[in-house]
Scaffold this motif. Structure first.
Motif, PDB file in Angstrom:
ATOM      1  N   ALA A  31       0.298  -1.073  -0.041  1.00  0.00           N
ATOM      2  CA  ALA A  31       0.400  -0.392   0.096  1.00  0.00           C
ATOM      3  C   ALA A  31       0.943   1.678   0.014  1.00  0.00           C
ATOM      4  CB  ALA A  31      -0.879   0.183   1.093  1.00  0.00           C
ATOM      5  N   ASN A  32       1.643   1.442   0.661  1.00  0.00           N
ATOM      6  CA  ASN A  32       2.768   2.034   0.287  1.00  0.00           C
ATOM      7  C   ASN A  32       3.806   2.689  -0.833  1.00  0.00           C
ATOM      8  OD1 ASN A  32       2.245   3.060   2.851  1.00  0.00           O
ATOM      9  ND2 ASN A  32       3.462   1.643   4.825  1.00  0.00           N
ATOM     10  N   ALA A  33       4.275   1.453  -0.928  1.00  0.00           N
ATOM     11  CA  ALA A  33       4.682   1.325  -2.419  1.00  0.00           C
ATOM     12  C   ALA A  33       3.683   1.983  -3.574  1.00  0.00           C
ATOM     13  CB  ALA A  33       5.383   0.495  -2.645  1.00  0.00           C
ATOM     14  N   ALA A  34       2.608   1.475  -3.155  1.00  0.00           N
ATOM     15  CA  ALA A  34       1.350   2.088  -4.148  1.00  0.00           C
ATOM     16  C   ALA A  34       1.609   3.439  -4.229  1.00  0.00           C
ATOM     17  CB  ALA A  34       0.239   1.060  -3.937  1.00  0.00           C
ATOM     18  N   GLU A  35       1.015   4.353  -2.966  1.00  0.00           N
ATOM     19  CA  GLU A  35       1.218   5.677  -2.533  1.00  0.00           C
ATOM     20  C   GLU A  35       2.053   6.712  -3.461  1.00  0.00           C
ATOM     21  OE1 GLU A  35       0.014   8.857   0.640  1.00  0.00           O
ATOM     22  OE2 GLU A  35       0.675   6.322   1.271  1.00  0.00           O
ATOM     23  N   ARG A  36       3.338   5.750  -3.737  1.00  0.00           N
ATOM     24  CA  ARG A  36       4.571   6.796  -4.028  1.00  0.00           C
ATOM     25  C   ARG A  36       4.133   6.610  -5.376  1.00  0.00           C
ATOM     26  NH1 ARG A  36       8.633   6.279  -0.081  1.00  0.00           N
ATOM     27  NH2 ARG A  36       8.108   6.334   2.771  1.00  0.00           N
ATOM     28  N   LEU A  37       3.823   5.245  -6.125  1.00  0.00           N
ATOM     29  CA  LEU A  37       3.731   5.184  -6.890  1.00  0.00           C
ATOM     30  C   LEU A  37       3.197   6.394  -8.339  1.00  0.00           C
ATOM     31  CD1 LEU A  37       3.928   1.262  -7.889  1.00  0.00           C
ATOM     32  CD2 LEU A  37       5.946   3.557  -8.391  1.00  0.00           C
ATOM     33  N   ARG A  43      -1.186   4.376 -12.047  1.00  0.00           N
ATOM     34  CA  ARG A  43      -2.143   4.453 -11.769  1.00  0.00           C
ATOM     35  C   ARG A  43      -2.322   1.908 -11.995  1.00  0.00           C
ATOM     36  NH1 ARG A  43      -5.228   2.956 -17.127  1.00  0.00           N
ATOM     37  NH2 ARG A  43      -4.100   3.280 -18.394  1.00  0.00           N
ATOM     38  N   GLN A  44      -3.300   2.360 -10.952  1.00  0.00           N
ATOM     39  CA  GLN A  44      -3.544   0.705 -10.475  1.00  0.00           C
ATOM     40  C   GLN A  44      -4.188   0.373 -11.813  1.00  0.00           C
ATOM     41  OE1 GLN A  44      -5.202  -0.087  -6.689  1.00  0.00           O
ATOM     42  NE2 GLN A  44      -5.291  -1.881  -6.724  1.00  0.00           N
ATOM     43  N   VAL A  45      -4.079  -1.028 -11.974  1.00  0.00           N
ATOM     44  CA  VAL A  45      -4.993  -1.295 -12.835  1.00  0.00           C
ATOM     45  C   VAL A  45      -5.901  -2.424 -12.538  1.00  0.00           C
ATOM     46  CG1 VAL A  45      -4.150  -0.804 -15.232  1.00  0.00           C
ATOM     47  CG2 VAL A  45      -3.152  -2.701 -14.341  1.00  0.00           C
ATOM     48  N   ALA A  46      -6.810  -3.205 -12.017  1.00  0.00           N
ATOM     49  CA  ALA A  46      -7.878  -4.331 -11.874  1.00  0.00           C
ATOM     50  C   ALA A  46      -7.054  -5.575 -12.546  1.00  0.00           C
ATOM     51  CB  ALA A  46      -8.664  -4.397 -12.018  1.00  0.00           C
ATOM     52  N   GLU A  47      -6.675  -6.685 -11.998  1.00  0.00           N
ATOM     53  CA  GLU A  47      -6.620  -7.844 -13.104  1.00  0.00           C
ATOM     54  C   GLU A  47      -7.709  -7.690 -13.533  1.00  0.00           C
ATOM     55  OE1 GLU A  47      -3.807 -10.920 -11.333  1.00  0.00           O
ATOM     56  OE2 GLU A  47      -4.237  -9.724  -9.404  1.00  0.00           O
ATOM     57  N   THR A  48      -8.946  -7.859 -13.632  1.00  0.00           N
ATOM     58  CA  THR A  48     -10.525  -8.090 -13.934  1.00  0.00           C
ATOM     59  C   THR A  48     -10.710  -7.664 -14.970  1.00  0.00           C
ATOM     60  OG1 THR A  48     -11.337  -6.964 -12.205  1.00  0.00           O
ATOM     61  CG2 THR A  48     -10.792  -9.426 -11.622  1.00  0.00           C
ATOM     62  N   ASP A  49      -9.892  -6.202 -15.417  1.00  0.00           N
ATOM     63  CA  ASP A  49     -10.439  -6.107 -16.554  1.00  0.00           C
ATOM     64  C   ASP A  49      -9.233  -5.901 -17.381  1.00  0.00           C
ATOM     65  OD1 ASP A  49     -11.799  -4.504 -14.832  1.00  0.00           O
ATOM     66  OD2 ASP A  49     -10.562  -2.823 -14.049  1.00  0.00           O
ATOM     67  N   ALA A  50     -10.183  -4.678 -18.833  1.00  0.00           N
ATOM     68  CA  ALA A  50      -8.945  -5.224 -19.783  1.00  0.00           C
ATOM     69  C   ALA A  50      -7.922  -4.382 -19.952  1.00  0.00           C
ATOM     70  CB  ALA A  50     -10.171  -5.210 -21.299  1.00  0.00           C
ATOM     71  N   TRP A  51      -7.153  -4.025 -20.260  1.00  0.00           N
ATOM     72  CA  TRP A  51      -5.636  -3.153 -20.218  1.00  0.00           C
ATOM     73  C   TRP A  51      -5.840  -2.950 -21.634  1.00  0.00           C
ATOM     74  CZ3 TRP A  51      -1.105  -6.406 -17.037  1.00  0.00           C
ATOM     75  CH2 TRP A  51      -1.844  -6.252 -15.296  1.00  0.00           C
ATOM     76  N   ASP A  52      -5.242  -1.314 -21.557  1.00  0.00           N
ATOM     77  CA  ASP A  52      -5.130  -1.325 -22.990  1.00  0.00           C
ATOM     78  C   ASP A  52      -3.261  -0.959 -22.791  1.00  0.00           C
ATOM     79  OD1 ASP A  52      -3.593   1.628 -22.037  1.00  0.00           O
ATOM     80  OD2 ASP A  52      -6.172   1.825 -21.264  1.00  0.00           O
ATOM     81  N   GLY A  53      -3.023  -0.317 -24.122  1.00  0.00           N
ATOM     82  CA  GLY A  53      -1.736  -0.597 -24.186  1.00  0.00           C
ATOM     83  C   GLY A  53      -0.283   0.481 -24.292  1.00  0.00           C
ATOM     84  N   THR A  54      -1.097   1.772 -24.122  1.00  0.00           N
ATOM     85  CA  THR A  54      -1.090   2.874 -24.172  1.00  0.00           C
ATOM     86  C   THR A  54       0.490   2.990 -22.982  1.00  0.00           C
ATOM     87  OG1 THR A  54      -2.189   4.091 -22.014  1.00  0.00           O
ATOM     88  CG2 THR A  54      -3.467   4.210 -24.749  1.00  0.00           C
ATOM     89  N   SER A  55       1.202   4.151 -23.268  1.00  0.00           N
ATOM     90  CA  SER A  55       2.686   4.295 -22.455  1.00  0.00           C
ATOM     91  C   SER A  55       2.240   4.948 -21.364  1.00  0.00           C
ATOM     92  CB  SER A  55       3.308   5.640 -23.565  1.00  0.00           C
ATOM     93  OG  SER A  55       2.466   6.520 -23.196  1.00  0.00           O
ATOM     94  N   GLY A  56       3.001   4.688 -20.164  1.00  0.00           N
ATOM     95  CA  GLY A  56       2.958   5.210 -19.030  1.00  0.00           C
ATOM     96  C   GLY A  56       2.939   4.056 -17.362  1.00  0.00           C
ATOM     97  N   GLY A  57       3.319   4.290 -16.415  1.00  0.00           N
ATOM     98  CA  GLY A  57       2.721   3.270 -15.752  1.00  0.00           C
ATOM     99  C   GLY A  57       1.604   3.674 -14.975  1.00  0.00           C
TER     100      GLY A  57
END
Length: 437
Positions: A31-37, A43-57
């Motif tokens: 949780a602390n690592a995620a807050e720093r990110l 941005r957080q992505v859910a494993e149950t969602d479809a992912w896009d291929g755009t750039s970024g973190g």
């Protein structure tokens, strides 16, 4: 943080101490690592969602594990990954399913031994309680009782005269159960009811828990010139913190146009390293492979692109290692004496307890040279068994070249460990240089 000539930065070590204190469990650490990110634009992505291929973190959270990655503008589907692997768990005492116990007027909490702790280091120490509560509605809640709540009292020497001549002998079942109060009225549900009240939850809201003890003593500088740091869970939150800082630094530099990345930098911090890594959040589980594969496919890649990407990827397995102990130098290899303050160590074992080979050594040596960071080597004494890490697991499971590295410390697996104050910053700088590719 710079990759062009590291200088000791007390600010980095100050921040490490803050991170250690705020991360009494793997769930708090991620949780602390995620807050720093998040603050750096990930941005957080859910494993149950479809992912896009755009750039970024982006990052994925699963229990006590986190995988984060940064896709630079123009990355191809077959672009290789540069991965820093670490683990979030540390040896400790963990609460059993039926925690309420006691005897002879003492109220106690039933605990199980997690990993391989130095048991004596948990005696006569003020302990808090932290972890994850699972609620009736399906959600989870982090809890951290960061004050003296529990204590494992050692038997007085008057009742065990043999301890001076024969040494301390502890039975894991009988001698490690902490005290947390007085009374003969031990009732099932008392501990969880207490945690519900502390967390502002309704009575009966908690239906599951993953709870563990931690020392409430804060991390601290020590030594004549404050050149040492003592604190809990350095194995291996020191590496989690350094890798998070390095990933943030490299993503920030790329977004500003200060670097051009030929690879996709990744942080993979796993749970359960201390007991074999075999879980859905451990290094021997599917999490990292799934994230890397989905990242390739989200950018329009094929199975061929996936194979090309992994074939060109490299992973640093960053975990703490053993500094030469001045009181037990004979336990170390006579020609390999890693020193605190001497920079990161490269861990080698020809029987593959570590994953490093000659070509892997060259990769990390180049990163250290680029960062202006000194490099040391570690091998175990031939007469003693060698420990292991997530390195061999990662190499075997994913077919990725893996190199085992870390910071040399003393008192590994103690409730309170010790390192040189310079070394965490030197590690982080070497990781920045590595992630640059």
């Amino acid at each position: 943080m710079s990759s062009t000539g590291a200088r000791f930065d007390r600010g980095h070590t100050d921040d490490l101490m803050t991170f250690l204190a705020a991360s009494p469990s793997p769930y708090h650490a991620v949780a602390n690592a995620a807050e720093r990110l998040e603050k750096a634009g990930f941005r957080q992505v859910a494993e149950t969602d479809a992912w896009d291929g755009t750039s970024g973190g982006r990052y994925v959270l699963r229990g006590g594990a986190i995988v984060a990655w940064y896709v630079p503008e123009g990355a191809e589907p077959h672009t290789p990954f540069r991965i820093v692997g670490a683990h979030t768990d540390s040896p400790n005492l963990r609460v059993k399913p039926l925690p309420d116990s006691g005897a002879h007027g003492w109220r106690q909490v039933a605990v199980e031994i997690y990993g391989g702790p130095l048991l004596n280091s948990w005696l006569d120490r003020d302990l808090g309680l932290a972890g994850r509560l699972s609620l009736r509605d399906g959600s989870t809640r982090l809890v951290n009782i960061d004050r003296p709540l529990l204590r494992v009292p050692q038997l007085a020497i008057h009742l065990d005269r043999s301890v001076s001549s024969e040494g301390l002998k502890l039975d894991k079942q009988r001698h490690l159960q902490p005290i947390w109060g007085l009374g003969n009225d031990v009732r099932d549900g008392d501990l969880i009811a207490f945690l519900e009240r502390e967390s502002g939850l309704d009575s009966g809201a908690v239906t599951g828990w993953d709870l563990m003890t931690h020392s409430v003593e804060a991390p601290a500088y020590l030594g004549r010139d404050n050149e040492l740091v003592a604190g809990p869970r350095m194995d291996n939150l020191l590496s989690v913190h350094a890798a998070t800082a390095a990933l943030v630094a490299i993503a920030t530099a790329d977004a500003a146009g200060d670097v051009t990345l030929p690879c996709i930098p990744v942080l993979a911090a796993f749970d359960h390293e201390e007991n074999g890594s075999q879980s859905d959040t451990g290094a021997d589980g599917p999490l990292l492979g799934s994230v890397l594969e989905r990242s390739v496919f989200a950018r329009g890649g094929s199975y061929e692109d996936r194979a090309r990407s992994l074939a060109g990827s490299v992973c640093l397995s960053s975990d703490t290692g053993h500094a030469v102990h001045p009181n037990y130098a004979e336990r170390h290899d006579p020609t390999h004496h890693p020193r605190a303050g001497g920079g990161p160590i490269l861990k080698v074992n020809v029987n593959n307890r570590y994953a490093t080979d000659g070509s892997g050594r060259a990769v990390f040596a180049a990163a250290c040279e680029k960062a202006g960071v000194p490099l040391q080597s570690f091998v175990s004494n031939n007469s003693m068994p060698c420990g292991t890490t997530i390195g061999p697991i990662t190499a075997a499971r994913h077919g990725i070249k893996t190199v085992d590295i870390g910071v040399a410390i003393l008192s590994m697996h103690s409730a309170r460990e010790l390192c040189a104050a310079d070394d965490p910053y030197l590690l982080a700088n070497s990781l920045v240089a590595f992630l640059e590719g």
